[in-house]
Motif scaffolding. Sequence first.
Motif, PDB file in Angstrom:
ATOM      1  N   LEU A  57     -20.993   3.952 -27.877  1.00 14.66           N
ATOM      2  CA  LEU A  57     -20.395   3.268 -26.734  1.00 14.66           C
ATOM      3  C   LEU A  57     -21.330   3.258 -25.536  1.00 14.66           C
ATOM      4  N   ILE A  62     -20.123  -1.518 -29.206  1.00 20.44           N
ATOM      5  CA  ILE A  62     -18.676  -1.318 -29.244  1.00 20.44           C
ATOM      6  C   ILE A  62     -18.120  -1.520 -30.648  1.00 20.44           C
ATOM      7  N   ARG A  66     -16.059   1.109 -32.891  1.00 22.04           N
ATOM      8  CA  ARG A  66     -14.713   0.783 -33.380  1.00 22.04           C
ATOM      9  C   ARG A  66     -14.631   0.963 -34.900  1.00 22.04           C
ATOM     10  N   GLY A  86     -15.120   3.951 -23.281  1.00 19.72           N
ATOM     11  CA  GLY A  86     -16.173   3.040 -23.717  1.00 19.72           C
ATOM     12  C   GLY A  86     -15.858   1.599 -23.408  1.00 19.72           C
ATOM     13  N   TYR A  87     -14.606   1.218 -23.574  1.00 24.61           N
ATOM     14  CA  TYR A  87     -14.242  -0.173 -23.306  1.00 24.61           C
ATOM     15  C   TYR A  87     -14.417  -0.526 -21.831  1.00 24.61           C
ATOM     16  N   ASN A  90     -18.005  -0.738 -20.584  1.00 29.53           N
ATOM     17  CA  ASN A  90     -18.718  -1.928 -21.036  1.00 29.53           C
ATOM     18  C   ASN A  90     -18.084  -3.223 -20.526  1.00 29.53           C
ATOM     19  N   SER A  96      -9.319  -1.585 -22.632  1.00 30.06           N
ATOM     20  CA  SER A  96      -9.189  -0.153 -22.368  1.00 30.06           C
ATOM     21  C   SER A  96      -7.742   0.211 -22.066  1.00 30.06           C
TER      22      SER A  96
END
Length: 591
Positions: A57, A62, A66, A86-87, A90, A96
Motif C-alpha cells: 500500500l 493497491i 487487495r 492504504g485506501y 492513495n 476507505s
Amino acid sequence: MLVLCLALSKIQTLIRTNLPTLLSLQHCSFRHSFPQFLSFYPAQDVYSCNVRIGDLLRAGQIEAARKLFDEMPTRDVVTWNSMVTGYWQNGYLEKSKRWFELMPLRNVVSWNLMIAGCVENDRIDDAYMYFSAMPEKNIASWNAMISGFVKYDRIDEAGRLFEEIPVRNVISYTAMIDGFAQSGKIEQARMLFDCMPQRNNVSWTVMISGYVENERYKEARELFCQMPKKNVVTMTAMITGYCKEGKIEDARILFEEIVCKDCVSYNAMITGFAQNGIGEEALQLHIQMLRRGFQPDQSTLVSVLTACSNLASLRVGRQTHALVLKHGLDSHISVCNALITMYRRCGGILDSELAFQQIDHPDLVSWNTIIAAFAQHGLYAKVLAFFKQMELNGFNPDGITFLSLLSACGHAGMVNESMFWFDSMVRNYGIVPRSEHCACFVDILGRAGKVEKAYQMIQEMPFEADSGVWGALLAGCHAYLNVELGQLAAERAVELESKNSGAYVMLSNIYAAAGMWREVTRVRGLMKEQGVKKQPAYSWIETENKVHHFNGGDISHPDIGEIHSELKRINLQMKAMNDIEDIVSAYSNFS
C-alpha cells in the motif's frame, strides 16, 4: 448526535451479522468459504501478511494488497486497519470509508485512522463526525481532531476541544500553540506555552516559529536563547527569522554552528541569501549543498532561480533549469513560476513562454507571472492575448494582473488604453485601485506630458498619495521641465520619505535645466543638512563563473587599469565608426 450514534451502532450490528453478504456485495472474493475464514491460521503468518500489505500500500500497489487480503484465511484488526489506511493514503477516501464500515471489529486505532484520513483529504467535518461517533476516545483521538481544526484554521473549535480534553499531553499543548500562532494570536500562544507542564523540542520550535511568522523577531531571539537544548529544526527556524529581519550575518553564523545540516537548513540559508539580494552567496551555497550529496527539492530550486533572477544570470539560470528537469520538477507549479520570472528578468521572454506552456494547470500566480513577463518587455499585444486566455480558463484578474496591464501600456506609450483599463478595473471588475496602480497611471500620464492631468488625478484619489505616486509625478515634471509642479511633488515626496535622495536629485536637475542655480545650491545644501546621500549606481557582469560588481566612481577592482584601457579602446573604435559614417554620408550628399 444521539440519532447519529444509534444509527452507527445499528449499522455496526448489521455488518457483524451479515458480513458474508456484505463482502459479496462489495465484490470481496475470498478463496476460502466463510467457515474456513474463521479456521486456525498461525499468528506469525498473519503478521507477515500484514507487513506485506502495508509495504504494498505504501508503494501504491493497491490491487496487489487487495489480492493478498482476499487470500488470507484469517485477518485481524491490523489487517483491516492497513487496508483502510492504504485506501485514503492513495487518494481513495470513499473506498476507505466503505472498508471501515465493513470491519468486523474496530479498535480506537481504527477510528483514529479514519479521522486522520478525513483530515488529510480535506474532509474536516467528516473527521469530526467520526470523532463524535467514537465509542471510546484516547488522547490521540483528541489530539488528531485538535490538529485537524488547526490545519483548517478553525481555531475556536480547536480551542473548545482543547478545553474539553480529559487529559492533555505535550502534543495537545503544542498543537494549540501552533493554532494560536498561525491565527496571529501570539500572546495567547505564549501564555499557553508558559503554562505547559513539560515541553519538548517541538514545543520550543513551534513557539519560536510562531514569533518569526508574526514578525516578533526580538521575542524569537530571546526564547531561542532560553531553549535548553537546540536542534537543527529550531536553529533552522531561527535562521529564517534572522533572514526575514535582514540580519544575514547572524543567520550565517548560526548556520555554520549546525553540526548535522539537512536539506531544510540549506534551503533556509539559500532563501535568506536570495531574498536579501546576495545572489552570489545563494548560488555558492547551493553548489556546496550539491557537493555534500543533498538533493535539491522545489524549495531549493525556487530560491536558486530567484537568485539567478536578481543577478540576471541567464547561464546559471539555464543550468538550474537542467536540474529542474533532472529531478522531475518541471511540472511543479511554483518551480515553473520561478522559471518564468527568471527568464523574464534575464531577457529570455520566449523561454518564459515555453516554461509557462510546461504547466498543466496554471494557477492565478502563473497567469500573472507570464503576463508580467510580456508587460516588462512592452509587448502589449501578447499581454492582452494572455489576459483573454486567462479569463477563458476561468480565472478572474486581480490587482496584480491590472498592474501588469497598466505597465504594458506605459512601456508602449498607450495612454488611451491605460485609461480604459484603469476605468475597467474599477467599473467592470470591482477592484479598488491601490497606490501601485495610481503610481503607474500617473507615470503613464507624466511620460505623455500630461502632468496637470496626473496631478488632478492625485487630488481625486480616495486615499493619501504615497512617495511612489509623488515620485512618478516628479519624474514627469522632470521630463517636461514643469518647475512649479515638480517642486510641489518633490516636497510631498520628501515629507513622506525624508531620506529619499531621488526626489532631491530630480528636483535639483529640474532647477538646473531651468537655469535656477540658486535653487540648485539650496537643494544640495538641504541634502547635506539632512544627511541625504545620493545612492551610487552600480552594474555587474558575469565572466568565467564569477560576478564582477562596479560601483559609480569605484576603482577598487584589481583589474581596473586593464578595464579602463579596454574602455578607451572601444570608445576610440566607436568614434572611428562615427567618423566613417559621417564621411560616407558627406560623399552621398555630394554625389
